[in-house]
Design a protein around this motif. Sequence first.
Motif, mmCIF file in Angstrom:
data_model
loop_
_atom_site.group_PDB
_atom_site.id
_atom_site.type_symbol
_atom_site.label_atom_id
_atom_site.label_comp_id
_atom_site.label_asym_id
_atom_site.label_seq_id
_atom_site.Cartn_x
_atom_site.Cartn_y
_atom_site.Cartn_z
ATOM 1 N N GLU A 66 12.231 45.010 95.750
ATOM 2 C CA GLU A 66 12.018 43.604 95.398
ATOM 3 C C GLU A 66 13.297 42.979 94.859
ATOM 4 O O GLU A 66 14.073 43.637 94.168
ATOM 5 C CB GLU A 66 10.963 43.508 94.285
ATOM 6 N N CYS A 67 13.454 41.709 95.127
ATOM 7 C CA CYS A 67 14.563 40.967 94.530
ATOM 8 C C CYS A 67 13.969 40.109 93.414
ATOM 9 O O CYS A 67 12.798 40.226 93.071
ATOM 10 C CB CYS A 67 15.246 40.098 95.571
ATOM 11 N N ILE A 68 14.779 39.215 92.913
ATOM 12 C CA ILE A 68 14.362 38.381 91.806
ATOM 13 C C ILE A 68 13.149 37.514 92.166
ATOM 14 O O ILE A 68 12.331 37.170 91.318
ATOM 15 C CB ILE A 68 15.590 37.546 91.340
ATOM 16 N N GLN A 69 13.006 37.203 93.464
ATOM 17 C CA GLN A 69 11.920 36.314 93.900
ATOM 18 C C GLN A 69 10.548 37.002 93.910
ATOM 19 O O GLN A 69 9.538 36.344 94.068
ATOM 20 C CB GLN A 69 12.203 35.783 95.314
ATOM 21 N N LYS A 70 10.529 38.295 93.821
ATOM 22 C CA LYS A 70 9.320 39.118 93.881
ATOM 23 C C LYS A 70 8.286 38.642 94.919
ATOM 24 O O LYS A 70 7.137 38.412 94.618
ATOM 25 C CB LYS A 70 8.677 39.310 92.489
ATOM 26 N N MET A 105 9.278 43.266 99.656
ATOM 27 C CA MET A 105 10.382 44.199 99.414
ATOM 28 C C MET A 105 11.374 44.203 100.571
ATOM 29 O O MET A 105 11.025 44.546 101.704
ATOM 30 C CB MET A 105 9.815 45.590 99.169
ATOM 31 N N HIS A 106 12.600 43.790 100.263
ATOM 32 C CA HIS A 106 13.647 43.748 101.284
ATOM 33 C C HIS A 106 13.919 45.130 101.855
ATOM 34 O O HIS A 106 13.920 46.122 101.121
ATOM 35 C CB HIS A 106 14.953 43.223 100.662
ATOM 36 N N PHE A 107 14.216 45.178 103.152
ATOM 37 C CA PHE A 107 14.639 46.441 103.763
ATOM 38 C C PHE A 107 16.065 46.719 103.297
ATOM 39 O O PHE A 107 16.917 45.849 103.393
ATOM 40 C CB PHE A 107 14.654 46.330 105.296
ATOM 41 N N PRO A 157 12.772 33.355 105.532
ATOM 42 C CA PRO A 157 13.959 33.459 104.673
ATOM 43 C C PRO A 157 13.573 33.597 103.201
ATOM 44 O O PRO A 157 12.554 33.061 102.773
ATOM 45 C CB PRO A 157 14.686 32.133 104.901
ATOM 46 N N CYS A 158 14.384 34.362 102.446
ATOM 47 C CA CYS A 158 14.119 34.550 101.020
ATOM 48 C C CYS A 158 15.142 33.748 100.224
ATOM 49 O O CYS A 158 16.317 33.706 100.580
ATOM 50 C CB CYS A 158 14.223 36.028 100.670
ATOM 51 N N LEU A 159 14.680 33.147 99.156
ATOM 52 C CA LEU A 159 15.553 32.290 98.340
ATOM 53 C C LEU A 159 16.713 33.054 97.697
ATOM 54 O O LEU A 159 17.696 32.460 97.293
ATOM 55 C CB LEU A 159 14.726 31.622 97.232
ATOM 56 N N CYS A 160 16.606 34.384 97.617
ATOM 57 C CA CYS A 160 17.684 35.156 96.989
ATOM 58 C C CYS A 160 18.919 35.225 97.872
ATOM 59 O O CYS A 160 19.994 35.596 97.412
ATOM 60 C CB CYS A 160 17.202 36.566 96.664
ATOM 61 N N GLY A 161 18.777 34.901 99.163
ATOM 62 C CA GLY A 161 19.925 34.921 100.065
ATOM 63 C C GLY A 161 20.031 36.192 100.889
ATOM 64 O O GLY A 161 20.815 36.264 101.835
HETATM 65 ZN ZN LIG Z 1 14.925 38.143 98.218
#
Ligand SMILES: [Zn+2]
Length: 427
Positions: free
Chosen positions: A252-256, A259-261, A312-316
């Motif tokens: 997981e990133c900050i956006q929860k 789970m990113h590969f 797309p995820c906001l974390c980039g």
């Molecule tokens: Zn993310």
Amino acid sequence: MATRKDRLSGYFSKFETLTATEQRKIHNRKLRHIIAYAYEKAPAIKKKLDRAKVKPGDLVSVKDLERLPITEKADLVGLQKKNPPFGGLNGVTPDALGRIFISPGPIYEPGERFYEDNRWAQGLFAGGFRAGDLCQITFNFHLVPFGFMLDSSLKLLDCRTIPAGVGSTELQVRIMKDLKVTGFLGTPSFLFSALQKAKEMGFNPKKDLALKTAFVAAEMLTESLRDTLESELGLMVRQSYGTADIGCLGFECIQKNGMHFPDDCIVEIVDPRTGRQCGPGEIGEVVGTCFNKVYPLIRFGSGDLSYLSDEPCLCGRTSPRLMKIVGRVDQMTKVKGMFIHPGLVDTVAAKFNEICACQVVVTREGHQDKMTFRAELSQSCPDPKKWSEALKKVIQEILRVRGEVQILPKGSLPKEAKKIEDQRVWE
Ligand SMILES: [Zn+2]
């Protein structure tokens, strides 16, 4: 020491923000390389390709993996019995190993001498771990590899570690407080026990402990438990997913929001019925291929069912994300030649607000399977016939099996009722 702002920004590896096309190119290249290597060095991989009538040169892209069968964890027991100790899956000779790990079975796992895998490190970074953190690892260091994997991964981030292992909650809380531990690694339930123990010991968890971030894995993390831990301990909690054999397959990133590969492996969601790769939203088995020359696992099944999102995820970070784990492959039941599983049954129910509980019952009539979808409704149904027809349509669409519908009043299904009740008797 890292500030909260530092913890929320940046990436561990440049790969994480490359475009999908760039990432695919790198994965295809690494895949060709590991396949050529493993075919030559690991007899079990050679056999796997030969049996599927696939030559190493045939596998040029991730899509080509569809031509190979999935190796399940249970298959390792048989492979190792025939060809001890590693079943021919080791890519280096046993004397070149650093450690040997043992999973229940027993299954022997070759461990590298120099740990270079940065996938857990990516997850730890995304979860806010930064250089200088003092990290208490409460996962096992006994027989299994996870504790060591995380210890090595934290070194890649320039963190310091305390190999605390499992258990002794009171001592663990004491260590956390005395040494001003900033990073916790363990199961969510153990972190919760530590929180309770800290209160019992008369501490104010937020003030007396210096925890800033927690990396949890190996158990389901509910959002309510996450909220409790984050608010009462004043830290952030992020989860990762993987297996002891193949390592990290998602974080997981900050956006929860899934789970990113991680970059240094290939994660596929695979239809266990056909071996075909599933598209976004389609439920299938999480299957990993890693580039580890010591233990090259090619199309290794986790046994878990999930689905991916490529929104797309906001974390980039640009990788797709593994969404929640919806069940186990071995919970699947074959009905009229089609596999159905509890996750799919819930997907059907989620299309109807009025369904508050449901169950699929499979019976046998003559020589035919019969499937009945039992739907418990929160309110009475004004037009049961019309409503049943609508439900039948969704069942056919999602489960790909025709089924009967039985409407039940609220409270009819016991809480412990199995999601799929197989009542067939085989003579
Ligand atoms: Zn993310």
